[in-house]
Design a protein around this motif. Sequence first.
Motif, PDB file in Angstrom:
ATOM      1  N   ARG A   1      63.464  36.604  -4.773  1.00  0.00           N
ATOM      2  CA  ARG A   1      64.013  38.021  -4.176  1.00  0.00           C
ATOM      3  C   ARG A   1      63.035  38.549  -3.192  1.00  0.00           C
ATOM      4  O   ARG A   1      61.944  38.314  -3.459  1.00  0.00           O
ATOM      5  CB  ARG A   1      64.488  38.830  -5.225  1.00  0.00           C
ATOM      6  CG  ARG A   1      65.312  38.260  -6.389  1.00  0.00           C
ATOM      7  CD  ARG A   1      66.417  37.844  -5.881  1.00  0.00           C
ATOM      8  NE  ARG A   1      67.207  38.828  -5.314  1.00  0.00           N
ATOM      9  CZ  ARG A   1      68.605  38.392  -4.632  1.00  0.00           C
ATOM     10  NH1 ARG A   1      68.610  37.141  -4.509  1.00  0.00           N
ATOM     11  NH2 ARG A   1      69.479  39.280  -4.316  1.00  0.00           N
TER      12      ARG A   1
ATOM     13  N   TRP B   1      62.338  43.562 -16.067  1.00  0.00           N
ATOM     14  CA  TRP B   1      63.494  43.967 -15.165  1.00  0.00           C
ATOM     15  C   TRP B   1      64.690  43.138 -15.271  1.00  0.00           C
ATOM     16  O   TRP B   1      64.437  41.787 -15.433  1.00  0.00           O
ATOM     17  CB  TRP B   1      63.009  43.991 -13.813  1.00  0.00           C
ATOM     18  CG  TRP B   1      62.394  44.968 -13.054  1.00  0.00           C
ATOM     19  CD1 TRP B   1      60.879  45.211 -13.419  1.00  0.00           C
ATOM     20  CD2 TRP B   1      62.644  46.142 -12.466  1.00  0.00           C
ATOM     21  NE1 TRP B   1      60.586  46.468 -12.663  1.00  0.00           N
ATOM     22  CE2 TRP B   1      61.683  46.988 -12.013  1.00  0.00           C
ATOM     23  CE3 TRP B   1      63.994  46.632 -11.986  1.00  0.00           C
ATOM     24  CZ2 TRP B   1      61.928  48.329 -11.535  1.00  0.00           C
ATOM     25  CZ3 TRP B   1      64.206  47.857 -11.280  1.00  0.00           C
ATOM     26  CH2 TRP B   1      62.992  48.621 -10.987  1.00  0.00           C
ATOM     27  N   GLU B   2      65.699  43.540 -15.348  1.00  0.00           N
ATOM     28  CA  GLU B   2      67.115  42.869 -15.911  1.00  0.00           C
ATOM     29  C   GLU B   2      68.001  42.747 -14.451  1.00  0.00           C
ATOM     30  O   GLU B   2      68.027  43.880 -13.678  1.00  0.00           O
ATOM     31  CB  GLU B   2      67.893  43.536 -16.828  1.00  0.00           C
ATOM     32  CG  GLU B   2      67.242  43.081 -18.222  1.00  0.00           C
ATOM     33  CD  GLU B   2      68.410  43.103 -19.205  1.00  0.00           C
ATOM     34  OE1 GLU B   2      69.263  42.104 -19.263  1.00  0.00           O
ATOM     35  OE2 GLU B   2      68.312  44.172 -20.013  1.00  0.00           O
ATOM     36  N   THR B   3      68.504  41.734 -14.101  1.00  0.00           N
ATOM     37  CA  THR B   3      69.413  41.355 -12.991  1.00  0.00           C
ATOM     38  C   THR B   3      70.969  41.806 -13.545  1.00  0.00           C
ATOM     39  O   THR B   3      71.318  41.297 -14.579  1.00  0.00           O
ATOM     40  CB  THR B   3      69.380  40.105 -12.628  1.00  0.00           C
ATOM     41  OG1 THR B   3      67.895  39.971 -12.247  1.00  0.00           O
ATOM     42  CG2 THR B   3      70.217  39.995 -11.307  1.00  0.00           C
TER      43      THR B   3
ATOM     44  N   LEU C   1      71.289  41.852  -4.999  1.00  0.00           N
ATOM     45  CA  LEU C   1      71.547  41.960  -6.368  1.00  0.00           C
ATOM     46  C   LEU C   1      70.802  43.333  -6.868  1.00  0.00           C
ATOM     47  O   LEU C   1      69.824  43.726  -6.020  1.00  0.00           O
ATOM     48  CB  LEU C   1      70.734  40.799  -6.981  1.00  0.00           C
ATOM     49  CG  LEU C   1      71.180  39.329  -7.143  1.00  0.00           C
ATOM     50  CD1 LEU C   1      70.323  38.423  -7.703  1.00  0.00           C
ATOM     51  CD2 LEU C   1      72.824  39.276  -7.560  1.00  0.00           C
TER      52      LEU C   1
ATOM     53  N   HIS D   1      68.919  45.538 -10.129  1.00  0.00           N
ATOM     54  CA  HIS D   1      68.427  45.237 -11.100  1.00  0.00           C
ATOM     55  C   HIS D   1      67.683  46.482 -11.762  1.00  0.00           C
ATOM     56  O   HIS D   1      67.972  47.652 -11.158  1.00  0.00           O
ATOM     57  CB  HIS D   1      66.997  44.565 -10.739  1.00  0.00           C
ATOM     58  CG  HIS D   1      66.928  43.362  -9.833  1.00  0.00           C
ATOM     59  ND1 HIS D   1      67.270  42.006 -10.207  1.00  0.00           N
ATOM     60  CD2 HIS D   1      67.202  43.135  -8.298  1.00  0.00           C
ATOM     61  CE1 HIS D   1      67.406  41.274  -9.092  1.00  0.00           C
ATOM     62  NE2 HIS D   1      67.223  42.220  -8.084  1.00  0.00           N
TER      63      HIS D   1
ATOM     64  N   LEU E   1      61.047  39.359 -12.311  1.00  0.00           N
ATOM     65  CA  LEU E   1      62.125  38.412 -11.522  1.00  0.00           C
ATOM     66  C   LEU E   1      61.604  36.936 -11.162  1.00  0.00           C
ATOM     67  O   LEU E   1      61.508  36.509  -9.995  1.00  0.00           O
ATOM     68  CB  LEU E   1      62.588  39.154 -10.448  1.00  0.00           C
ATOM     69  CG  LEU E   1      63.245  40.554 -10.505  1.00  0.00           C
ATOM     70  CD1 LEU E   1      63.991  41.091  -9.422  1.00  0.00           C
ATOM     71  CD2 LEU E   1      64.216  40.664 -11.788  1.00  0.00           C
TER      72      LEU E   1
ATOM     73  N   TYR F   1      65.917  51.360 -10.735  1.00  0.00           N
ATOM     74  CA  TYR F   1      66.836  50.665 -10.292  1.00  0.00           C
ATOM     75  C   TYR F   1      66.184  49.887  -8.998  1.00  0.00           C
ATOM     76  O   TYR F   1      65.237  50.401  -8.352  1.00  0.00           O
ATOM     77  CB  TYR F   1      68.126  51.181 -10.055  1.00  0.00           C
ATOM     78  CG  TYR F   1      68.843  51.814 -11.216  1.00  0.00           C
ATOM     79  CD1 TYR F   1      69.682  50.930 -11.886  1.00  0.00           C
ATOM     80  CD2 TYR F   1      68.646  53.044 -11.602  1.00  0.00           C
ATOM     81  CE1 TYR F   1      70.346  51.408 -13.034  1.00  0.00           C
ATOM     82  CE2 TYR F   1      69.410  53.554 -12.771  1.00  0.00           C
ATOM     83  CZ  TYR F   1      70.299  52.723 -13.380  1.00  0.00           C
ATOM     84  OH  TYR F   1      71.027  53.186 -14.449  1.00  0.00           O
TER      85      TYR F   1
ATOM     86  N   ASN G   1      75.704  41.724  -8.296  1.00  0.00           N
ATOM     87  CA  ASN G   1      75.836  41.998  -6.921  1.00  0.00           C
ATOM     88  C   ASN G   1      76.618  43.426  -6.991  1.00  0.00           C
ATOM     89  O   ASN G   1      77.659  43.834  -7.585  1.00  0.00           O
ATOM     90  CB  ASN G   1      76.934  41.035  -6.490  1.00  0.00           C
ATOM     91  CG  ASN G   1      77.068  41.529  -4.740  1.00  0.00           C
ATOM     92  OD1 ASN G   1      76.891  42.563  -4.270  1.00  0.00           O
ATOM     93  ND2 ASN G   1      77.443  40.520  -4.075  1.00  0.00           N
TER      94      ASN G   1
ATOM     95  N   GLN H   1      63.311  34.016  -9.325  1.00  0.00           N
ATOM     96  CA  GLN H   1      64.232  34.421  -8.895  1.00  0.00           C
ATOM     97  C   GLN H   1      64.626  34.427  -7.091  1.00  0.00           C
ATOM     98  O   GLN H   1      65.533  34.789  -6.701  1.00  0.00           O
ATOM     99  CB  GLN H   1      64.792  35.734  -9.392  1.00  0.00           C
ATOM    100  CG  GLN H   1      65.002  35.870 -10.892  1.00  0.00           C
ATOM    101  CD  GLN H   1      65.967  36.874 -11.543  1.00  0.00           C
ATOM    102  OE1 GLN H   1      66.751  37.547 -10.823  1.00  0.00           O
ATOM    103  NE2 GLN H   1      65.599  37.185 -12.770  1.00  0.00           N
TER     104      GLN H   1
ATOM    105  N   THR I   1      67.742  44.095  -4.308  1.00  0.00           N
ATOM    106  CA  THR I   1      66.889  42.997  -3.603  1.00  0.00           C
ATOM    107  C   THR I   1      67.913  42.169  -2.785  1.00  0.00           C
ATOM    108  O   THR I   1      68.920  41.988  -3.010  1.00  0.00           O
ATOM    109  CB  THR I   1      66.260  42.029  -4.412  1.00  0.00           C
ATOM    110  OG1 THR I   1      67.051  41.416  -5.469  1.00  0.00           O
ATOM    111  CG2 THR I   1      65.070  43.001  -5.339  1.00  0.00           C
TER     112      THR I   1
END
Length: 469
Positions: A332, A371-373, A360, A362, A327, A345, A376, A330, A348
């Motif tokens: 976080r 890791w993908e976001t 968010l 991830h 991330l 999962y 919300n 980002q 953050t």
Amino acid sequence: MRMRNKYRKPTTLRCNAAGSRCSKSVAVWSLVGCLLMLHIYYFVHQKDGKRTENQFRMVHDPQLRELQQVEEENIQIPPPRGKRSPRAAKRRPKRPTTIIDEFLDENSQLRSTFFPGEKTAINPMNDAGNDSFFYYPGRIWLDTDGTPIQAHGGGILYDERTRTYYWYGEYKDGPTYHAHKKAAARVDIIGVGCYSSTDLWKWKNEGIVLEAEESNETHDIHKSNVLERPKVVYNEKTGKYVMWMHIDDANYTKASVGIAVSDYPTGPFNYLRSKRPHGFDSRDMTIFKDDDGVAYMVYSSEDNSELHIGPLTEDFLDVTPTVKRVLVGQHREAPALFKHQGTYYMITSGCTGWAPNEALAHAAESIMGPWETMGNPCVVKSKTFRHTTFFSQSTYVIPLPAIPGTFIFMADRWNPADLRDSRYVWLPLIVGGPVDRPLDYNFGFPLWSRVSIYWHRKWRLPQGWNVLK
Ligand code: DGJ
């Protein structure tokens, strides 16, 4: 006239005698291709099968359906009045009052909406009758002695040996002050509080299991420093309970992690040392123990601009040299990790001190990333609640293995004017359904599901949450 390009390679495959080798390789490659497609198809559908089973339960079990109801919350900003707290008054002239200003203003008319008084406290020792086992996010939560629980920025350890849950967190029961004009609100370190429970609702105070150092000012956990977000994991190989925590000075420049160890979940924990993991600054952190017994540390680094993840050593007392930056850029913090059907999962928060901001979710196939976001995860009708994580910040996610796909999201509703009066926001977190944001690395395959945290003023765990089949 059409000229023949003698340098152009023939586009048709020649499969005459001289090309028989070529036809064989075509066949082999086609076979490999088919097998690969079959493999991917099987992989995706195997996961889908499990997902469908889960979805069925989520939709048809009335108790689970209730948890997934989208609730309304409507907080109106009150008209301006004279009396404001000095800090809030300073902020006011620059821009119109926001709901966050109201939240941070200890003189706000909305104070009791965010921080309801003692009268509404959750008291598990009252013969609560129909109210038993209900969580009321944001209300004062009393332990079995009738005293407010002090376990902020906490984490839960489920101890298989005693079949007991232990909740560890910052024991913040002291006055809030600012070390200097520009410093963040703080409470002197008192120590790490520990509470035990078998039902995740009635919590017995087990005391302060790691105490602050009173006299030696150079000690990491001298009361004038910072000790945040303690997490405890049990090491099967050594039989020790290992605590990791964020260690800092009052200005948050030490940016380190601390390690403590005990033979018992209820301590006392022996503080070993602090360090900068992998040589990097580290602030908000957590520990995640995987099914194979390997534990990982996740921490905000490079001035909170990215997260770092790396495995701990076998005895859990140090980090190994392996680390991945995730991330990146980002910004976080407050990471809370969990795993469902082989996928990792993480929830953050953004970085806004004690003020709430947007959470968010991830996901990753490997804990080391990428890791993908996913977006919300907060589900509630009010935009304000959604964009402030229900006025709270993530700290931990508790798995409920008896109801696959169901977890408890643990968060802190910080009260920067009086940190000891910060509240707990526990809500159902459910994994299921498609994500609401395009993903970068999934090549069109639905590798993971949506994470949803449902707001409820009042809720309780579905029956059978603690009965493993
Ligand atoms: C946000 C962090 O998540 C908290 O643990 C704490 O460090 C505050 N910042 C301090 O401002």
